[in-house]
Design a protein around this motif. Structure first.
Motif: not given
Length: 87
Positions: A6-7, A25-26, A29-33
């Motif tokens: 995911e962009t 990111t997957p 998912s959250r950016l922090s994760d």
């Protein structure tokens, strides 16, 4: 085999630069994760980077850039930015 990503557009701040770019990111998912999952990795690959100095002056644009995790002061998802201070 293609890995789904995911962009997310983010703004990374360092002591000297502001970098607006896309991270991958997957899905869901959250950016922090995502940042927490980097472990010992020192660099985050990003795309469509627009680099400005701390005063807002353009420095460069790059289709691909590796962002040093140790230099990031804070990272903001672009869609979470309420207002941006004009230098």
């Amino acid at each position: 085999m293609k890995i789904e990503k995911e962009t997310k557009t983010v703004i990374a701040y360092t002591y000297n630069y502001k970098i607006k770019c896309n991270v991958f990111t997957p899905p869901g998912s959250r950016l922090s994760d995502f940042i927490g999952s980097l472990g010992q990795k020192q660099f985050i690959p990003v795309s469509n980077a627009v680099v400005s100095d701390i005063f807002g002056n353009p420095v460069c644009k790059a289709k691909f850039l590796e962002l040093n995790v140790n230099e990031i002061l804070f990272l903001i998802p672009d869609d979470d930015l309420l207002t941006e201070r004009k230098a």
